[in-house]
Design a protein around this motif. Structure first.
Motif, PDB file in Angstrom:
ATOM      1  N   PHE A  48      -2.419 -20.517  21.528  1.00 15.51           N
ATOM      2  CA  PHE A  48      -2.497 -19.866  20.149  1.00 15.51           C
ATOM      3  C   PHE A  48      -2.646 -21.297  18.989  1.00 15.51           C
ATOM      4  O   PHE A  48      -3.557 -21.222  18.183  1.00 15.51           O
ATOM      5  CB  PHE A  48      -1.150 -19.285  19.696  1.00 15.51           C
ATOM      6  N   ILE A  51      -6.211 -22.950  18.454  1.00 12.88           N
ATOM      7  CA  ILE A  51      -7.084 -22.325  17.936  1.00 12.88           C
ATOM      8  C   ILE A  51      -6.699 -22.221  16.403  1.00 12.88           C
ATOM      9  O   ILE A  51      -7.467 -22.626  15.602  1.00 12.88           O
ATOM     10  CB  ILE A  51      -7.443 -20.937  18.260  1.00 12.88           C
TER      11      ILE A  51
ATOM     12  N   MET B  30     -11.340 -12.928   7.190  1.00 13.31           N
ATOM     13  CA  MET B  30     -10.996 -14.391   7.142  1.00 13.31           C
ATOM     14  C   MET B  30     -11.744 -14.947   5.936  1.00 13.31           C
ATOM     15  O   MET B  30     -11.104 -15.977   5.265  1.00 13.31           O
ATOM     16  CB  MET B  30     -11.499 -14.879   8.417  1.00 13.31           C
ATOM     17  N   THR B  34     -10.117 -16.761   2.642  1.00 15.95           N
ATOM     18  CA  THR B  34     -10.149 -18.197   2.400  1.00 15.95           C
ATOM     19  C   THR B  34     -10.902 -18.426   1.177  1.00 15.95           C
ATOM     20  O   THR B  34     -10.464 -19.484   0.377  1.00 15.95           O
ATOM     21  CB  THR B  34     -10.986 -18.757   3.555  1.00 15.95           C
ATOM     22  N   GLU B  52      -2.826 -18.926   4.525  1.00 17.63           N
ATOM     23  CA  GLU B  52      -3.546 -19.616   5.589  1.00 17.63           C
ATOM     24  C   GLU B  52      -2.893 -19.129   6.784  1.00 17.63           C
ATOM     25  O   GLU B  52      -3.879 -19.083   7.819  1.00 17.63           O
ATOM     26  CB  GLU B  52      -3.233 -21.178   5.333  1.00 17.63           C
ATOM     27  N   VAL B  55      -5.333 -16.195   8.057  1.00 18.88           N
ATOM     28  CA  VAL B  55      -6.509 -16.413   8.381  1.00 18.88           C
ATOM     29  C   VAL B  55      -6.658 -17.147   9.660  1.00 18.88           C
ATOM     30  O   VAL B  55      -7.298 -16.838  10.372  1.00 18.88           O
ATOM     31  CB  VAL B  55      -6.932 -17.440   7.234  1.00 18.88           C
ATOM     32  N   VAL B  56      -5.560 -18.166  10.152  1.00 24.78           N
ATOM     33  CA  VAL B  56      -5.653 -18.810  11.305  1.00 24.78           C
ATOM     34  C   VAL B  56      -5.142 -17.821  12.322  1.00 24.78           C
ATOM     35  O   VAL B  56      -5.769 -17.896  13.310  1.00 24.78           O
ATOM     36  CB  VAL B  56      -4.973 -20.249  11.298  1.00 24.78           C
ATOM     37  N   SER B  57      -4.230 -16.857  12.126  1.00 32.63           N
ATOM     38  CA  SER B  57      -4.022 -15.955  13.246  1.00 32.63           C
ATOM     39  C   SER B  57      -5.220 -14.961  13.523  1.00 32.63           C
ATOM     40  O   SER B  57      -5.399 -14.655  14.811  1.00 32.63           O
ATOM     41  CB  SER B  57      -2.755 -15.241  12.826  1.00 32.63           C
ATOM     42  N   PHE B  59      -7.848 -15.716  13.309  1.00 33.04           N
ATOM     43  CA  PHE B  59      -9.121 -16.634  13.954  1.00 33.04           C
ATOM     44  C   PHE B  59      -8.644 -16.769  15.584  1.00 33.04           C
ATOM     45  O   PHE B  59      -9.674 -16.360  16.256  1.00 33.04           O
ATOM     46  CB  PHE B  59      -8.733 -18.341  13.507  1.00 33.04           C
ATOM     47  N   VAL B  60      -7.409 -16.741  15.802  1.00 30.18           N
ATOM     48  CA  VAL B  60      -7.246 -16.379  17.223  1.00 30.18           C
ATOM     49  C   VAL B  60      -7.517 -14.996  17.705  1.00 30.18           C
ATOM     50  O   VAL B  60      -8.056 -15.100  18.823  1.00 30.18           O
ATOM     51  CB  VAL B  60      -5.453 -16.688  17.556  1.00 30.18           C
ATOM     52  N   VAL B  62     -10.006 -13.199  16.477  1.00 31.02           N
ATOM     53  CA  VAL B  62     -11.440 -13.002  16.378  1.00 31.02           C
ATOM     54  C   VAL B  62     -11.970 -13.795  17.765  1.00 31.02           C
ATOM     55  O   VAL B  62     -13.002 -13.575  18.567  1.00 31.02           O
ATOM     56  CB  VAL B  62     -12.168 -13.765  15.215  1.00 31.02           C
ATOM     57  N   TYR B 137       1.714 -11.379  14.800  1.00 24.75           N
ATOM     58  CA  TYR B 137       0.521 -12.255  14.927  1.00 24.75           C
ATOM     59  C   TYR B 137       0.262 -12.506  16.522  1.00 24.75           C
ATOM     60  O   TYR B 137      -0.961 -12.300  16.748  1.00 24.75           O
ATOM     61  CB  TYR B 137       0.680 -13.772  14.405  1.00 24.75           C
TER      62      TYR B 137
END
Lengths: 427, 166
Positions: A48, A51, B30, B34, B52, B55-57, B59-60, B62, B137
């Motif tokens: 996790f 990334i 995302m 952003t 943020e 978005v980064v979660s 990202f994981v 995706v 998440y």
């Protein structure tokens, strides 16, 4: 020494048996985590966390921006303009391909995307004008290696995150080396084309050039917005990337008027798959690097390297050769994760500049995208042209030699890389 | 009376393309979040920094969803130079060798991510930005890893069939 041999040995064994790189790294990492009781459960939080980093978000957004700009027809318009400007000189279409790849490189973030965008337009155009198909596709693939150096660059984002080097600084450092690589390609293009009598059609009239310029204008603005934003201190690289996405979206929607829901969906899906291929490597090779460092393997590797010689010039040459070979077997992102933990102590030992080292290493790995057996750019171009890997690889030899001479210049003249970052006060 | 087969076709399309749609929507989200963040920060000097983590979660998520597609399309990076020069029978073996190792790795990831989620629930860990339970998440990791395994099997079967056609 024994343990390090086995961690790397298992990784390369699986790699050679055709297991995807990300999986090879992941499996060898968890095997050693289990064997040495380091706590195999770290796989979940590490996956996790590897990334979920804000700077890494620049990767999906720059990939998406490049895909959108290509789909709305920007690469075609750029090539059109270049064609009218430099087409008729000997090897003219070859030069158009090189300049097109460099220019589109300032929008797209990866070599294969650049190869696909420019290749789809240039390879048929060159073949139609009498250029050899293997020459044309090998040239586009080689010219697209500049994309890795010309900002924005996915490779620099990853290097910056691993080594904690300024990504904006790396982007600036890549500009001149990228241009040198492009210039190095011009010589073989000129010589081979002149020998075979390959050229272009005719010069564009002023009216045609003006028309083509107006068409390509919105595309030419994209790098100015991206780089101007970063160096004007307005955006971080991640923000610049997402701004580029919306810029491309608006240009397609309002100016070229060729963006449909269907295309948007396809672009999102394709960009997500390309991103995932990179991020799977980031996630699992990151765990591999963590395992190696925790076991102290990476330091031992660095020590072994320093025992070989204390002469920085020799070590540099040796590293160039090792990295070129690694580039034949793996992609840039995996090599960063697997080799950088070993190289960082060496960089520190010689007090080399990490920004310049990043550029040098990345040029090596960019050349790796046109050296078989694993040659992503050649693979994309061969598929576009529908020719065999053997044929395109043979045609790529003069270009690879030209790129290697550029590499030597970039390696031994660090100021070529560091001049721009210094100018912007990023160094 | 023709509705049933059409619905079945649609359902089949959905089964095959499920993660594509989800992936495209999350990716678009995302980008939108952003971009909005950039706008509000420069136009209204108001930062949505807490978004943020969202978005980064995503990202994981995706990465796993796109990774599943890539396994079906066999787009993951690898070194097939040696394998491609072996006999058809050995090639088939190595397709499944590679698929089994991949499945094993994702099973391990599923097992430990579920343990992590259970811990997060027990300790009532909340996210640092928005303050929602962290496991909302983390749940994406085991969930989409299951999908990855399904697509891995599908991808290996497609590759095997292509070999048999040769």
């Amino acid at each position: 020494m024994e343990v390090s041999f086995f961690l790397f040995g298992l990784f390369f064994l699986l790699l050679f048996l055709g297991v995807p790189i990300a999986i090879s790294a992941g499996i060898s990492a968890i095997f050693f985590l289990w064997k040495f009781n380091l706590g195999i459960q770290i796989i979940s939080p590490n996956f996790f966390a590897n990334i979920a980093k804000f700077p890494l978000l620049a990767i999906p957004f720059f990939i998406l921006a490049g895909f959108i700009m290509d789909r709305v027809g920007l690469s075609r318009r750029l090539v059109n303009l270049l064609h009218l400007l430099i087409g008729p000189v000997p090897g003219g279409l070859g030069l158009v391909a090189v300049c097109g790849c460099v220019l589109f490189g300032a929008i797209s973030g990866t070599g294969p995307a650049d190869t696909a965008a420019i290749g789809a337009v240039m390879i048929p155009a060159m073949v139609k004008r009498g250029y050899d198909i293997a020459f044309s596709s090998a040239l586009v693939a080689s010219a697209a290696t500049t994309d890795v150096l010309i900002p924005p660059s996915v490779a620099f984002v990853v290097y910056g995150v691993i080594t904690e080097t300024s990504i904006s600084g790396l982007f600036a450092a890549g500009v001149i080396p990228g241009l040198i690589m492009g210039l190095a390609l011009i010589l073989p293009v000129y010589i081979i084309s002149k020998k075979n009598g390959w050229g272009g059609d005719r010069w564009g009239t002023k009216k045609e050039i003006w028309q083509a310029f107006k068409e390509a204008f919105w595309g030419l603005m994209a790098p100015i917005i991206i780089l101007g934003g970063i160096y004007g201190g307005i955006f971080t690289p991640t923000e610049a990337a997402v701004v580029a996405v919306f810029y491309g979206f608006l240009v397609g929607l309002l100016i070229y008027r060729n963006l449909s829901w269907q295309i948007l969906y396809e672009v999102l899906k394709d960009a997500a798959v390309s991103t995932s291929v990179v991020m799977m490597v980031v996630a699992f090779a990151g765990i591999f690097a963590w395992t190696g460092s925790t076991l102290g393997i990476m330091e031992k590797g660095a020590q072994a390297l320093l025992n070989l010689s204390q002469n920085p010039f020799f070590i540099l040459l040796f590293l160039n050769i090792i990295l070129l070979i690694a580039g034949m077997l793996m992609d840039a992102i995996s090599i960063y994760y697997i080799f950088l933990p070993i190289l960082l102590p060496v960089i520190k030992y010689f007090s080399w500049d990490p920004m310049w080292f990043g550029v040098m290493m990345t040029v090596n790995l960019a050349i790796g995208t046109v050296t078989p057996p694993v040659a992503l750019n050649l693979y994309v171009a061969a598929n576009l042209a529908n020719i065999s890997m053997e044929r395109i690889s043979r045609a790529a030899i003069p270009f690879v030699l030209a790129l290697i001479s550029a590499l030597l210049i970039i390696t031994y003249f660090p100021s070529l890389s560091l001049w721009l970052p210094r100018l912007f006060g990023l160094y | 009376m023709f509705i049933a087969p059409i619905m079945f076709e649609k359902f089949k399309w959905f089964l095959i393309h499920f993660e594509e749609t989800l992936c495209a929507i999350l990716f678009a989200l995302m980008a939108i979040v952003t971009f909005t963040n950039v706008l509000t920060r420069y136009l209204f000097h108001y930062s949505l920094a807490f978004t943020e983590e969202l978005v980064v979660s995503f990202f994981v998520w995706v990465t796993l969803l796109g990774g599943a597609i890539a396994f079906r399309e066999r787009a993951h990076l690898g070194f097939s130079f040696i394998i491609q020069r072996l006999s058809l029978k050995s090639q088939k073996f190595f397709i499944w060798f590679s698929a089994s190792l991949s499945i094993f790795l994702f099973l391990i990831l599923i097992y430990f991510s579920i343990r992590q989620i259970m811990e997060e629930i027990v300790l009532a860990i909340t996210s640092s930005g928005i303050g929602i339970p962290q496991w909302w998440y983390t749940i994406g990791v085991p969930l989409w890893s299951i999908l990855v395994i399904l697509r891995l099997i599908q991808g290996a079967r497609i590759a095997q069939r292509q070999l048999e056609k040769l």
